[in-house]
Write a protein that holds these residues in place. Sequence first.
Motif, PDB file in Angstrom:
ATOM      1  N   PRO A  61       0.827  -1.214   0.000  1.00  0.00           N
ATOM      2  CA  PRO A  61       0.000   0.000   0.000  1.00  0.00           C
ATOM      3  C   PRO A  61       0.862   1.265   0.000  1.00  0.00           C
ATOM      4  N   GLY A  62       0.488   2.188  -0.867  1.00  0.00           N
ATOM      5  CA  GLY A  62       1.192   3.457  -0.949  1.00  0.00           C
ATOM      6  C   GLY A  62       2.362   3.465  -1.912  1.00  0.00           C
ATOM      7  N   LEU A  63       2.713   2.320  -2.473  1.00  0.00           N
ATOM      8  CA  LEU A  63       3.814   2.255  -3.442  1.00  0.00           C
ATOM      9  C   LEU A  63       3.274   1.862  -4.810  1.00  0.00           C
ATOM     10  N   PRO A  64       3.855   2.409  -5.857  1.00  0.00           N
ATOM     11  CA  PRO A  64       3.406   2.077  -7.210  1.00  0.00           C
ATOM     12  C   PRO A  64       4.071   0.788  -7.722  1.00  0.00           C
ATOM     13  N   VAL A  65       4.076  -0.241  -6.867  1.00  0.00           N
ATOM     14  CA  VAL A  65       4.750  -1.494  -7.189  1.00  0.00           C
ATOM     15  C   VAL A  65       3.806  -2.643  -6.857  1.00  0.00           C
ATOM     16  N   ALA A  66       3.628  -3.548  -7.816  1.00  0.00           N
ATOM     17  CA  ALA A  66       2.802  -4.733  -7.601  1.00  0.00           C
ATOM     18  C   ALA A  66       3.335  -5.854  -8.477  1.00  0.00           C
ATOM     19  N   ARG A 115      13.196  -3.955  -7.361  1.00  0.00           N
ATOM     20  CA  ARG A 115      14.511  -3.587  -7.918  1.00  0.00           C
ATOM     21  C   ARG A 115      14.345  -2.597  -9.080  1.00  0.00           C
ATOM     22  N   GLU A 116      13.341  -2.819  -9.918  1.00  0.00           N
ATOM     23  CA  GLU A 116      13.075  -1.879 -11.017  1.00  0.00           C
ATOM     24  C   GLU A 116      12.683  -0.511 -10.479  1.00  0.00           C
ATOM     25  N   ALA A 122      13.546   0.783  -7.560  1.00  0.00           N
ATOM     26  CA  ALA A 122      14.741   1.402  -6.989  1.00  0.00           C
ATOM     27  C   ALA A 122      15.627   1.985  -8.091  1.00  0.00           C
ATOM     28  N   GLU A 123      15.732   1.278  -9.190  1.00  0.00           N
ATOM     29  CA  GLU A 123      16.529   1.773 -10.321  1.00  0.00           C
ATOM     30  C   GLU A 123      15.896   3.033 -10.915  1.00  0.00           C
ATOM     31  N   ASP A 124      14.577   2.998 -11.121  1.00  0.00           N
ATOM     32  CA  ASP A 124      13.869   4.174 -11.650  1.00  0.00           C
ATOM     33  C   ASP A 124      13.994   5.352 -10.691  1.00  0.00           C
ATOM     34  N   TRP A 125      13.909   5.067  -9.393  1.00  0.00           N
ATOM     35  CA  TRP A 125      14.027   6.132  -8.398  1.00  0.00           C
ATOM     36  C   TRP A 125      15.397   6.790  -8.495  1.00  0.00           C
ATOM     37  N   GLN A 126      16.443   5.986  -8.603  1.00  0.00           N
ATOM     38  CA  GLN A 126      17.801   6.529  -8.698  1.00  0.00           C
ATOM     39  C   GLN A 126      17.967   7.374  -9.962  1.00  0.00           C
ATOM     40  N   GLU A 127      17.364   6.930 -11.054  1.00  0.00           N
ATOM     41  CA  GLU A 127      17.542   7.610 -12.342  1.00  0.00           C
ATOM     42  C   GLU A 127      16.704   8.868 -12.486  1.00  0.00           C
ATOM     43  N   ARG A 128      15.443   8.844 -11.997  1.00  0.00           N
ATOM     44  CA  ARG A 128      14.597   9.999 -12.293  1.00  0.00           C
ATOM     45  C   ARG A 128      13.531  10.352 -11.256  1.00  0.00           C
ATOM     46  N   LEU A 129      13.266   9.493 -10.289  1.00  0.00           N
ATOM     47  CA  LEU A 129      12.164   9.754  -9.367  1.00  0.00           C
ATOM     48  C   LEU A 129      12.580  10.398  -8.040  1.00  0.00           C
ATOM     49  N   LEU A 130      13.888  10.473  -7.753  1.00  0.00           N
ATOM     50  CA  LEU A 130      14.317  10.943  -6.439  1.00  0.00           C
ATOM     51  C   LEU A 130      13.879  12.365  -6.123  1.00  0.00           C
ATOM     52  N   VAL A 143      14.366   2.750  -0.983  1.00  0.00           N
ATOM     53  CA  VAL A 143      15.308   2.523  -2.082  1.00  0.00           C
ATOM     54  C   VAL A 143      16.654   2.069  -1.533  1.00  0.00           C
ATOM     55  N   GLN A 144      17.096   2.660  -0.434  1.00  0.00           N
ATOM     56  CA  GLN A 144      18.336   2.219   0.193  1.00  0.00           C
ATOM     57  C   GLN A 144      18.212   0.763   0.646  1.00  0.00           C
ATOM     58  N   LEU A 145      17.097   0.444   1.291  1.00  0.00           N
ATOM     59  CA  LEU A 145      16.876  -0.918   1.767  1.00  0.00           C
ATOM     60  C   LEU A 145      16.904  -1.916   0.609  1.00  0.00           C
ATOM     61  N   ILE A 146      16.207  -1.608  -0.460  1.00  0.00           N
ATOM     62  CA  ILE A 146      16.183  -2.490  -1.635  1.00  0.00           C
ATOM     63  C   ILE A 146      17.591  -2.653  -2.201  1.00  0.00           C
ATOM     64  N   SER A 147      18.285  -1.555  -2.360  1.00  0.00           N
ATOM     65  CA  SER A 147      19.615  -1.576  -2.980  1.00  0.00           C
ATOM     66  C   SER A 147      20.652  -2.291  -2.120  1.00  0.00           C
ATOM     67  N   LEU A 148      20.504  -2.241  -0.811  1.00  0.00           N
ATOM     68  CA  LEU A 148      21.476  -2.849   0.097  1.00  0.00           C
ATOM     69  C   LEU A 148      21.146  -4.300   0.438  1.00  0.00           C
TER      70      LEU A 148
END
Length: 146
Positions: free
Chosen positions: A80-85, A103-104, A106-114, A126-131
């Motif tokens: 809930p609250g995330l655009p991920v399913a 993972r996708e 987190a990658e999108d966030w790093q590239e353009r959503l931050l 995103v940090q949690l996913i990446s680590l």
Amino acid sequence: MSPNPEVVMPAVHYESYTDARTHLKDLLDAAERGRVATVRRDSARTAMVDVDRLRHFLASLSPARAQVVPEAGGWSVFIPGLPVAADGASFDEAITEMIDALREYAEDWQERLLDAPNHRENWGLVQLISLSDDEQLRDWLVDAAR
């Protein structure tokens, strides 16, 4: 000369990245031990943190809140609250697909959503996913689903 293990190592602060570079071992040693370790560059100050400690802290601070529901002969997973399913024929397949979707994201966030107003607060996620490795993400998601 190696340091005495009984001596308490204080926090380390370096007022320039040049000074930090000169004392990189001390900076990394402090971070790995869980000590406060910072570097100043111009007006910004950055903290050095051990990855495992940061990952553990973020996981405890950010429960997944994953919802896994049976749907149309398979399973769906969303947070809930995330655009991920994600969907899958089995529970495990749905979780695996969700890991890929995270993972996708987190990658999108790093590239353009931050800097997007509706995504910038997801820095910790995103940090949690990446680590995390896939098994750590699976545990994080499944614990929430139970």
